[in-house]
Design an enzyme around this catalytic site. Structure first.
Site, PDB file in Angstrom:
ATOM      1  N   ASN A 212     -58.245  13.253 -22.013  1.00  0.00           N
ATOM      2  CA  ASN A 212     -58.480  13.469 -23.446  1.00  0.00           C
ATOM      3  C   ASN A 212     -57.348  12.831 -24.230  1.00  0.00           C
ATOM      4  O   ASN A 212     -56.394  12.302 -23.650  1.00  0.00           O
ATOM      5  CB  ASN A 212     -58.608  14.974 -23.751  1.00  0.00           C
ATOM      6  CG  ASN A 212     -57.370  15.733 -23.324  1.00  0.00           C
ATOM      7  OD1 ASN A 212     -56.295  15.531 -23.873  1.00  0.00           O
ATOM      8  ND2 ASN A 212     -57.499  16.588 -22.315  1.00  0.00           N
ATOM      9  N   PRO A 307     -59.897  26.390 -13.677  1.00  0.00           N
ATOM     10  CA  PRO A 307     -59.351  27.719 -14.012  1.00  0.00           C
ATOM     11  C   PRO A 307     -58.559  27.640 -15.310  1.00  0.00           C
ATOM     12  O   PRO A 307     -57.999  26.586 -15.633  1.00  0.00           O
ATOM     13  CB  PRO A 307     -58.432  28.031 -12.825  1.00  0.00           C
ATOM     14  CG  PRO A 307     -58.231  26.764 -12.103  1.00  0.00           C
ATOM     15  CD  PRO A 307     -59.330  25.822 -12.467  1.00  0.00           C
ATOM     16  N   ILE A 309     -55.424  28.234 -17.021  1.00  0.00           N
ATOM     17  CA  ILE A 309     -54.034  28.476 -16.583  1.00  0.00           C
ATOM     18  C   ILE A 309     -53.388  29.570 -17.437  1.00  0.00           C
ATOM     19  O   ILE A 309     -52.782  30.513 -16.934  1.00  0.00           O
ATOM     20  CB  ILE A 309     -53.211  27.169 -16.685  1.00  0.00           C
ATOM     21  CG1 ILE A 309     -53.879  26.068 -15.858  1.00  0.00           C
ATOM     22  CG2 ILE A 309     -51.778  27.401 -16.242  1.00  0.00           C
ATOM     23  CD1 ILE A 309     -53.277  24.683 -16.035  1.00  0.00           C
ATOM     24  N   PHE A 325     -52.177  27.664 -27.651  1.00  0.00           N
ATOM     25  CA  PHE A 325     -52.557  26.737 -28.730  1.00  0.00           C
ATOM     26  C   PHE A 325     -54.072  26.654 -28.763  1.00  0.00           C
ATOM     27  O   PHE A 325     -54.720  26.769 -27.715  1.00  0.00           O
ATOM     28  CB  PHE A 325     -51.973  25.345 -28.471  1.00  0.00           C
ATOM     29  CG  PHE A 325     -50.582  25.182 -29.025  1.00  0.00           C
ATOM     30  CD1 PHE A 325     -49.520  25.872 -28.478  1.00  0.00           C
ATOM     31  CD2 PHE A 325     -50.353  24.339 -30.110  1.00  0.00           C
ATOM     32  CE1 PHE A 325     -48.240  25.738 -28.997  1.00  0.00           C
ATOM     33  CE2 PHE A 325     -49.083  24.194 -30.639  1.00  0.00           C
ATOM     34  CZ  PHE A 325     -48.023  24.889 -30.085  1.00  0.00           C
ATOM     35  N   LYS A 339     -60.088  33.551 -29.354  1.00  0.00           N
ATOM     36  CA  LYS A 339     -59.401  33.031 -28.173  1.00  0.00           C
ATOM     37  C   LYS A 339     -58.129  33.849 -27.883  1.00  0.00           C
ATOM     38  O   LYS A 339     -57.828  34.180 -26.745  1.00  0.00           O
ATOM     39  CB  LYS A 339     -59.009  31.578 -28.454  1.00  0.00           C
ATOM     40  CG  LYS A 339     -59.143  30.667 -27.294  1.00  0.00           C
ATOM     41  CD  LYS A 339     -59.053  29.227 -27.720  1.00  0.00           C
ATOM     42  CE  LYS A 339     -60.421  28.593 -27.809  1.00  0.00           C
ATOM     43  NZ  LYS A 339     -60.360  27.174 -28.153  1.00  0.00           N
TER      44      LYS A 339
HETATM   45  O1  C5P Z   1     -59.883  27.656 -24.532  1.00  0.00           O
HETATM   46  P1  C5P Z   1     -59.049  26.539 -25.012  1.00  0.00           P
HETATM   47  O2  C5P Z   1     -59.001  25.391 -24.052  1.00  0.00           O
HETATM   48  O3  C5P Z   1     -59.271  26.060 -26.399  1.00  0.00           O
HETATM   49  O4  C5P Z   1     -57.631  27.255 -25.051  1.00  0.00           O
HETATM   50  C1  C5P Z   1     -56.516  26.615 -25.456  1.00  0.00           C
HETATM   51  C2  C5P Z   1     -55.294  27.254 -24.830  1.00  0.00           C
HETATM   52  O5  C5P Z   1     -55.505  27.576 -23.463  1.00  0.00           O
HETATM   53  C3  C5P Z   1     -54.172  26.274 -24.859  1.00  0.00           C
HETATM   54  O6  C5P Z   1     -52.981  26.991 -25.002  1.00  0.00           O
HETATM   55  C4  C5P Z   1     -54.294  25.597 -23.493  1.00  0.00           C
HETATM   56  O7  C5P Z   1     -53.065  25.069 -23.075  1.00  0.00           O
HETATM   57  C5  C5P Z   1     -54.749  26.749 -22.606  1.00  0.00           C
HETATM   58  N1  C5P Z   1     -55.627  26.357 -21.483  1.00  0.00           N
HETATM   59  C6  C5P Z   1     -55.176  26.470 -20.182  1.00  0.00           C
HETATM   60  N2  C5P Z   1     -56.015  26.152 -19.126  1.00  0.00           N
HETATM   61  C7  C5P Z   1     -57.254  25.717 -19.346  1.00  0.00           C
HETATM   62  C8  C5P Z   1     -57.729  25.583 -20.670  1.00  0.00           C
HETATM   63  C9  C5P Z   1     -56.893  25.901 -21.703  1.00  0.00           C
HETATM   64  O8  C5P Z   1     -54.027  26.857 -19.972  1.00  0.00           O
HETATM   65  N3  C5P Z   1     -58.016  25.409 -18.317  1.00  0.00           N
END
Ligand code: C5P
Length: 400
Positions: A212, A307, A309, A325, A339
């Site tokens: 991305n 997953p 994180i 974020f 969220k």
């Molecule tokens: O759900 P979304 O992707 O919008 O959530 C954003 C937040 O979750 C960010 O802080 C991003 O770093 C974290 N995130 C993560 N692992 C993922 C997806 C998002 O840590 N697989």
């Protein structure tokens, strides 16, 4: 009532006689541009490399070189100039200048005003490699450090004399960043911060992948701000060409699985986790080890969810303080707050996709248990400092 603006920080910039004196001109410009009040004082030898007129034009202030300068009414430039200075930085600092300061000499304007200071003294040595390694010089440097003087550098590399080694002055940008950091309040002194930054890259085959447009700029700005605030900082970075801020530990990863493994390996050692990375939501189920050959058929990729994180970390039995974020293209605050609750985060930073990705400045909202706080549009580094300040405040409240 309008809040009184804090007065600009005052820097007394000393310039001594080395060829790197021309870089002090650029340093002056960086300080002035950032709003510092800069007073330049030069040794007599420095004026042989660059004229005082250059520094006068860049700083907007008269430059002093002489202990007996009669432009100061009481003829006490050595007392008047350091008065009110928040910091003295001598860049470049020659071997001779460091010898003088290490021995308490006060035989010209610069050495005298350093002796008469009541603010921190920083020096950025610049000299030939052999002069730097000369044992008396190294003894002087050790003495300065023992006396509480902060020695910045020197760097190694090509020198004006044609040799290569230690002795180059740090670049103006690096000195500027050090001074900026020096002035930041130490909200996070003693705490350990882990940050994920940048995009992830999910392999399709030997050469292709899904990624991305996250640049990593915000994550690296948070890293720098946390470091400036006194924290020990580790960044786990997806593919990005950004330079690592000096003092930050960097772990490079590619895929979201690598990022998860790296976070899991670090998480027990940290107090605060800031998840800035734009982690891919899906990975390719059966990536090909070879380059997939092109043919006329439709190619179907099977994708499986990655997953989360951040949710994993926030769901631990004893989680670190977690900051998330959220970048949304619509219904920003509503989706972001959902969220935050779903992932059980004390703090979430929300921004519009359109304004955030790749840009140098940003406009964000901070969402916490108290509500939503909008920050004005500003450069990412400034936003990062505000986020770190707010996170540090909440972190302290959570601890007590
Ligand atoms: O759900 P979304 O992707 O919008 O959530 C954003 C937040 O979750 C960010 O802080 C991003 O770093 C974290 N995130 C993560 N692992 C993922 C997806 C998002 O840590 N697989």
């Amino acid at each position: 009532m309008r809040e009184a603006q804090p007065r600009p920080k005052r820097i007394l910039l000393g310039v001594t006689g080395g060829v790197a004196a021309y870089k002090a001109a650029e340093l002056t410009r960086l300080f002035v541009k950032a709003g510092y009040d800069v007073q330049v004082a030069m040794s007599e030898a420095a004026t042989r490399f660059v004229t005082p007129a250059t520094f006068q034009a860049l700083s907007g202030r008269a430059v002093f070189t002489d202990l007996w300068d009669n432009r100061i009414d009481n003829h006490m430039a050595h007392i008047d100039l350091p008065r009110g200075a928040d910091l003295i930085l001598v860049a470049p600092a020659t071997a001779d200048f460091m010898f003088k300061i290490a021995h308490g000499a006060a035989d010209d304007l610069l050495s005298t005003l350093c002796s008469a200071r009541d603010c921190p003294l920083l020096v950025a040595p610049a000299m030939n490699r052999q002069m730097w390694e000369n044992p008396p010089n190294l003894r002087n440097v050790a003495q300065l450090e023992q006396d509480g003087v902060i020695v910045l550098g020197p760097d190694q590399g090509e020198q004006a004399c044609g040799e290569t080694g230690f002795g180059r002055m740090l670049e103006p940008e690096a000195l500027f960043e050090y001074v900026e950091a020096f002035f930041q309040p130490k909200y996070l002194q003693g705490s350990r911060v882990l940050i994920t930054a940048g995009p992830t890259f999910e392999r399709i085959d030997a050469v292709r992948g899904i990624t991305n447009s996250s640049s990593g700029k915000m994550g690296f700005a948070i890293a720098r701000a946390a470091l400036e605030a006194g924290a020990e900082v580790t960044v786990i970075a997806g593919p990005t060409a950004l330079a690592t801020p000096a003092g930050v530990k960097r772990i490079d990863v590619e895929s979201s699985k690598d990022m998860l493994a790296a976070v899991n390996a670090e998480v027990a050692k940290i107090d605060i986790f800031v998840s800035v990375a734009a982690v891919a939501d899906y990975y390719v189920l059966n990536p090909s080890a070879q380059k997939i050959k092109k043919d006329a058929h439709i190619l179907t990729l099977e994708l499986a969810p990655n997953p989360d994180i951040l949710a994993n970390v926030a769901g631990l039995a004893a989680p670190p303080f977690c900051v998330g974020f959220a970048a949304e293209s619509e219904n920003l605050l509503e989706y972001a707050e959902q969220k935050r609750r779903r992932k059980k985060l004390p703090l979430l930073v929300a921004n519009q996709v359109q304004s955030a990705i790749g840009a140098d400045d940003n406009e964000v909202w901070l969402l916490d248990d108290q509500g939503q706080h909008k920050l004005p549009r500003a450069p990412k580094q400034e936003i990062a400092r505000t986020i770190v300040r707010h996170a540090a405040k909440l972190y302290r409240e959570y601890q007590s």
